[in-house]
Design an enzyme around this catalytic site. Structure first.
Site, mmCIF file in Angstrom:
data_model
loop_
_atom_site.group_PDB
_atom_site.id
_atom_site.type_symbol
_atom_site.label_atom_id
_atom_site.label_comp_id
_atom_site.label_asym_id
_atom_site.label_seq_id
_atom_site.Cartn_x
_atom_site.Cartn_y
_atom_site.Cartn_z
ATOM 1 N N THR A 1 0.678 3.025 -6.618
ATOM 2 C CA THR A 1 1.845 3.826 -5.472
ATOM 3 C C THR A 1 0.445 4.981 -4.846
ATOM 4 O OG1 THR A 1 3.989 4.255 -3.732
ATOM 5 C CG2 THR A 1 3.740 5.157 -6.266
ATOM 6 N N ALA B 1 -3.437 2.090 -3.608
ATOM 7 C CA ALA B 1 -2.942 3.252 -3.495
ATOM 8 C C ALA B 1 -3.059 4.069 -2.146
ATOM 9 C CB ALA B 1 -3.986 4.358 -4.390
ATOM 10 N N VAL C 1 1.026 -1.276 -0.134
ATOM 11 C CA VAL C 1 -0.063 -0.209 0.566
ATOM 12 C C VAL C 1 0.728 1.080 -0.514
ATOM 13 C CG1 VAL C 1 -1.410 1.509 1.614
ATOM 14 C CG2 VAL C 1 -1.961 -1.037 1.316
ATOM 15 N N CYS C 2 0.351 2.384 -0.927
ATOM 16 C CA CYS C 2 1.380 3.143 -0.386
ATOM 17 C C CYS C 2 2.742 3.391 -1.081
ATOM 18 C CB CYS C 2 0.825 4.484 0.795
ATOM 19 S SG CYS C 2 1.575 5.898 0.947
ATOM 20 N N THR C 3 3.370 4.288 -0.695
ATOM 21 C CA THR C 3 4.997 3.687 -1.202
ATOM 22 C C THR C 3 5.433 2.591 -0.584
ATOM 23 O OG1 THR C 3 5.335 5.293 0.928
ATOM 24 C CG2 THR C 3 5.545 6.578 -0.659
#
Length: 279
Positions: free
Chosen positions: A166, A196, A146-148
Site C-alpha cells: 500500500t 504501492a 492501488v495505494c490505500t
C-alpha cells in the site's frame, strides 16, 4: 528483430491500438496492411473488469490502471459506483460510472479498488461498498488495488493471509487487516495483486496486461503511453527523499492513520498496538 518477430509485433501493436479509441483509425489501417487472422488467441480476451469508484478517491489511483486495462482487446471495463451520479475525486475531478454496485456483473475477472484519504476512510465504513467488495471479491479471478485501496480490500476481509502493499505511509496498517506487508511497487500473492502509492497504478496495470496477454502486448501498451519514468527529482520513496521531506509527509498522516486504525478496529479487526478486538 527478425521478420517473424516484426510481424508478431505489428499484430500485437494493431491489437493494442484497436483498444485505444483515439488511435482506432490507425489500428484499422494496420489491420488492412497486415494479416490479423494470425493473431494468437491469447491476444484477445473477454474479461469482465470491475473498477470501484467512490467520492474522494485519488484520481491517479484509478486512471493509471484504467488506461492500461482499457487497452485489453475484448475486455469490458465497468466503472462501478453506488449510484450513476458523477463521482468526484479528492482533487475535484469528476468521473462517470457505467454501472452501479447492484448492477455490476456478479462474476468478475478483475476487481480493482483505488485508494485515497478521507474518501477511503468513509468507504471503509460503508456497509454497501464493503458488501459489494466481499461478494465480488470472493468470486473474482483477480483482486487488485492501488495505494490505500488495499486497506479497503482488507476492510472487506479480502487480504487476510495474503502478502500485500500500500502507500508507504500506511504500510503498518496492513497487519490490522491480517495481511503481510511487503515493501514493493507491485505485490502478487496468488490471485491478489496490490500496488504501492498512487503512481504505482501504472506498474500494476502493465503487470496485469502482461499477465493476461503477454510481454509483447504489455510492452506495446507501455510504448503507446510513452511510460518511461524519469522524474526531475529522486524523492519518490522515504529512502530516496531528503529526510526533512520524508518527515514532513509522514506528519501529514499523523491524524489519518489513527482514524483508519480505529475504523478497522471498530469493525472487529485486531490491532496489537491498540489491543483492539479479534475478528
Amino acid at each position: 528483430m527478425t521478420p517473424s518477430e516484426r510481424r508478431s509485433f505489428l499484430r500485437v501493436a494493431a491489437a493494442a491500438l484497436a483498444a485505444s479509441p483515439w488511435l482506432a483509425s490507425a489500428a484499422e489501417d494496420m489491420s488492412k496492411e497486415h494479416d490479423m487472422h494470425a493473431m494468437p488467441a491469447s491476444w484477445k480476451g473477454a474479461e469482465q473488469i470491475g473498477m470501484l469508484m467512490y467520492p474522494g478517491m485519488t484520481a491517479l489511483d484509478f486512471v493509471g490502471p484504467q488506461h492500461m486495462l482499457a487497452g485489453l482487446v475484448g475486455a469490458k471495463v465497468h466503472h462501478v459506483a453506488k449510484t450513476m451520479s458523477a463521482v468526484v475525486s479528492d482533487t475535484q475531478l469528476a468521473f462517470m460510472p457505467t454501472v452501479t454496485l447492484d448492477e455490476a456483473p456478479r462474476d468478475l475477472d478483475i476487481l480493482f479498488v483505488p485508494g485515497g484519504g478521507d474518501g477511503t476512510l468513509a468507504a471503509m465504513q460503508d456497509p454497501h461498498i464493503l458488501a459489494f467488495l466481499a461478494d465480488r471479491g470472493r468470486r473474482a479471478k483477480w483482486v487488485s488495488s492501488v495505494c490505500t485501496g488495499s486497506l479497503l480490500l482488507g476492510a472487506a476481509g479480502l487480504l487476510k493471509g495474503y502478502q500485500a502493499t500500500t502507500h508507504w505511509a500506511t504500510h503498518e496498517l496492513l497487519t490490522v487487516v491480517g495481511a503481510a506487508p511487503v515493501q514493493a511497487r507491485v505485490v502478487r500473492d496468488r490471485n491478489r495483486i496490490t500496488g504501492a502509492g498512487v503512481s504505482a497504478g501504472l506498474d500494476l496495470g502493465l503487470s496485469i496486461v502482461g499477465m493476461l496477454r503477454d510481454p509483447a502486448y504489455a510492452q506495446t501498451m507501455q510504448l503507446l503511453a510513452e511510460y518511461a519514468p524519469d522524474p526531475p527529482y529522486s524523492a519518490g520513496t522515504p529512502l530516496s527523499a531528503p529526510p526533512e521531506v520524508t518527515k514532513m509527509v509522514a506528519e501529514m498522516f499523523k491524524d489519518f492513520n489513527p482514524k483508519m486504525r480505529a475504523a478497522l478496529v471498530s469493525q472487529g479487526f485486531y490491532d496489537s498496538a491498540s489491543k483492539g478486538p479479534q475478528q
